[in-house]
Write an enzyme that holds these catalytic residues in place. Structure first.
Site, PDB file in Angstrom:
ATOM      1  N   ASN A 102       0.828  -1.204   0.000  1.00 22.79           N
ATOM      2  CA  ASN A 102       0.000   0.000   0.000  1.00 22.79           C
ATOM      3  C   ASN A 102       0.862   1.253   0.000  1.00 22.79           C
ATOM      4  O   ASN A 102       1.884   1.322   0.684  1.00 22.79           O
ATOM      5  CB  ASN A 102      -0.931   0.005   1.217  1.00 22.79           C
ATOM      6  N   ASP A 104      -0.568   4.252   0.710  1.00 26.63           N
ATOM      7  CA  ASP A 104      -1.378   5.276   1.378  1.00 26.63           C
ATOM      8  C   ASP A 104      -0.807   5.819   2.682  1.00 26.63           C
ATOM      9  O   ASP A 104      -1.279   6.837   3.197  1.00 26.63           O
ATOM     10  CB  ASP A 104      -2.809   4.756   1.612  1.00 26.63           C
ATOM     11  N   HIS A 119       5.986  -0.763  -2.638  1.00 27.60           N
ATOM     12  CA  HIS A 119       5.524  -0.100  -3.871  1.00 27.60           C
ATOM     13  C   HIS A 119       5.615   1.423  -3.775  1.00 27.60           C
ATOM     14  O   HIS A 119       5.015   2.121  -4.585  1.00 27.60           O
ATOM     15  CB  HIS A 119       4.096  -0.534  -4.224  1.00 27.60           C
ATOM     16  N   CYS A 127      11.512  13.891  -9.148  1.00 28.69           N
ATOM     17  CA  CYS A 127      11.689  14.631 -10.400  1.00 28.69           C
ATOM     18  C   CYS A 127      12.137  13.667 -11.502  1.00 28.69           C
ATOM     19  O   CYS A 127      13.040  12.859 -11.308  1.00 28.69           O
ATOM     20  CB  CYS A 127      12.723  15.733 -10.212  1.00 28.69           C
ATOM     21  N   CYS A 150      14.847  22.103 -10.649  1.00 27.60           N
ATOM     22  CA  CYS A 150      15.235  22.159 -12.069  1.00 27.60           C
ATOM     23  C   CYS A 150      14.081  22.414 -13.018  1.00 27.60           C
ATOM     24  O   CYS A 150      14.282  22.531 -14.219  1.00 27.60           O
ATOM     25  CB  CYS A 150      15.971  20.868 -12.458  1.00 27.60           C
ATOM     26  N   THR A 188      -4.449  -8.977   0.298  1.00 21.53           N
ATOM     27  CA  THR A 188      -3.854  -8.831  -1.035  1.00 21.53           C
ATOM     28  C   THR A 188      -4.363  -9.936  -1.950  1.00 21.53           C
ATOM     29  O   THR A 188      -4.485 -11.086  -1.517  1.00 21.53           O
ATOM     30  CB  THR A 188      -2.310  -8.804  -1.001  1.00 21.53           C
ATOM     31  N   ASN A 213      -8.161 -12.891   4.104  1.00 19.75           N
ATOM     32  CA  ASN A 213      -8.695 -12.211   2.927  1.00 19.75           C
ATOM     33  C   ASN A 213     -10.192 -12.485   2.853  1.00 19.75           C
ATOM     34  O   ASN A 213     -10.658 -13.493   3.381  1.00 19.75           O
ATOM     35  CB  ASN A 213      -8.006 -12.759   1.658  1.00 19.75           C
ATOM     36  N   GLU A 215     -11.645 -13.287   0.237  1.00 18.55           N
ATOM     37  CA  GLU A 215     -11.858 -14.410  -0.690  1.00 18.55           C
ATOM     38  C   GLU A 215     -10.577 -15.204  -0.893  1.00 18.55           C
ATOM     39  O   GLU A 215      -9.517 -14.813  -0.399  1.00 18.55           O
ATOM     40  CB  GLU A 215     -12.388 -13.876  -2.030  1.00 18.55           C
TER      41      GLU A 215
END
Ligand code: OAD
Ligand code: ZN
Length: 242
Positions: A102, A104, A119, A127, A150, A188, A213, A215
């Site tokens: 995540n 967030d 991630h 930049c 820049c 996940t 999870n 599922e």
């Protein structure tokens, strides 16, 4: 399920080195949309346009619109009992690592310290010209934000599809997993590599692997325990027992 939770808690209690891997499902109860599954972002948005490096280079405006929208959304929500339970677990175990997909920042907000954001972070920008990288917590950065140093185009500090994970963070993760004795995989879909197969590194090392999870996932059958339920309900039940 009660019996399973008791067994998991017992294994976790005895474990010396504990890893947790999280995905978007952990933030779902905070109101952050997941990518796949019910209400997932990739149901009506194209990940190749919005979350790939090619997509960004072709249409940075569209990608920034998507990121500004997510930044605004995330800035308004709070961590939930799943994030809180994971932060508490860190307090109870000396040797602990949380690996999250995540971006967030809600794990840190809930108090997690030993966390690898594999991630990247939605609150980081970089930049595209000079690689200047910094945190910017303002919810909306405008259409095409520019580097103060820049003047180059800034990009979100996340890993896009088509890019490699930070090799230092990946090494740290794998090294930890190779010697952990308990791993929980929470919220996940386990379809994005390499994170999806992290649990197999722990399993090969002899760790007890547990999945929580809503599922089943492609990795469910490899798990020692698999609980189908909400992370915000199941995790506190486990962590309060240890
Ligand atoms: P996904 O959206 O693919 O999967 C979310 C998973 O969470 C699904 O398997 C759901 O069943 C589950 N879920 C939903 N709500 C839950 C709840 N309350 N409790 C427990 N589980 C719940 O998210 P990720 O697996 O994190 O990549 O996706 C992996 C990567 O793909 C993301 O990091 C992102 C995305 O494209 C990048 O941004 C690089
Ligand atoms: Zn720059």
């Amino acid at each position: 399920m009660r019996k399973q939770i008791d067994e998991i808690a017992k294994k976790l209690q005895d474990a010396k080195k504990v890893a947790v891997l999280t995905g978007a499902g952990v933030s779902a109860e905070s109101g952050v949309p997941t990518f796949r599954g019910q209400g997932g972002l990739w149901r009506n948005k194209d990940p190749m346009k919005l979350a790939s490096i090619e997509g960004f280079l072709q249409n940075p405006k569209e990608v920034w619109e998507f990121y500004n929208w997510r930044r605004e959304l995330i800035s308004k929500v709070n961590f939930n009992p799943a994030h809180k339970a994971i932060a508490e677990l860190e307090q109870k175990k000396d040797d602990f690592l949380l690996i999250t997909q995540n971006v967030d920042g809600l794990h840190k907000l809930a108090g997690s310290k030993k966390v690898i954001e594999i991630h990247g972070s939605i609150w980081k920008v970089r930049c595209t010209e000079c690689n200047n990288e910094f945190f910017d917590k303002r919810p909306n950065l405008g259409i095409l934000p520019k580097c103060e140093k820049c003047g180059g185009l800034l990009r979100p500090g996340v890993v896009f599809f088509g890019e490699s994970l930070d090799p230092v963070l990946l090494d740290k993760t794998i090294e930890f997993l190779k010697s952990c004795d308990f791993m929980m995989v929470v919220g996940t879909s386990s379809v994005v590599q390499p994170a999806a197969s992290f649990s197999m590194v722990a399993k090969e090392a002899g760790a007890t692997v547990v999945e929580i999870n809503l599922e089943k996932t492609p990795y469910t059958s490899y798990m020692d325990y698999s609980i189908q339920g909400k992370a915000g309900e199941i995790l506190p039940l486990i962590v309060e027992r240890i």
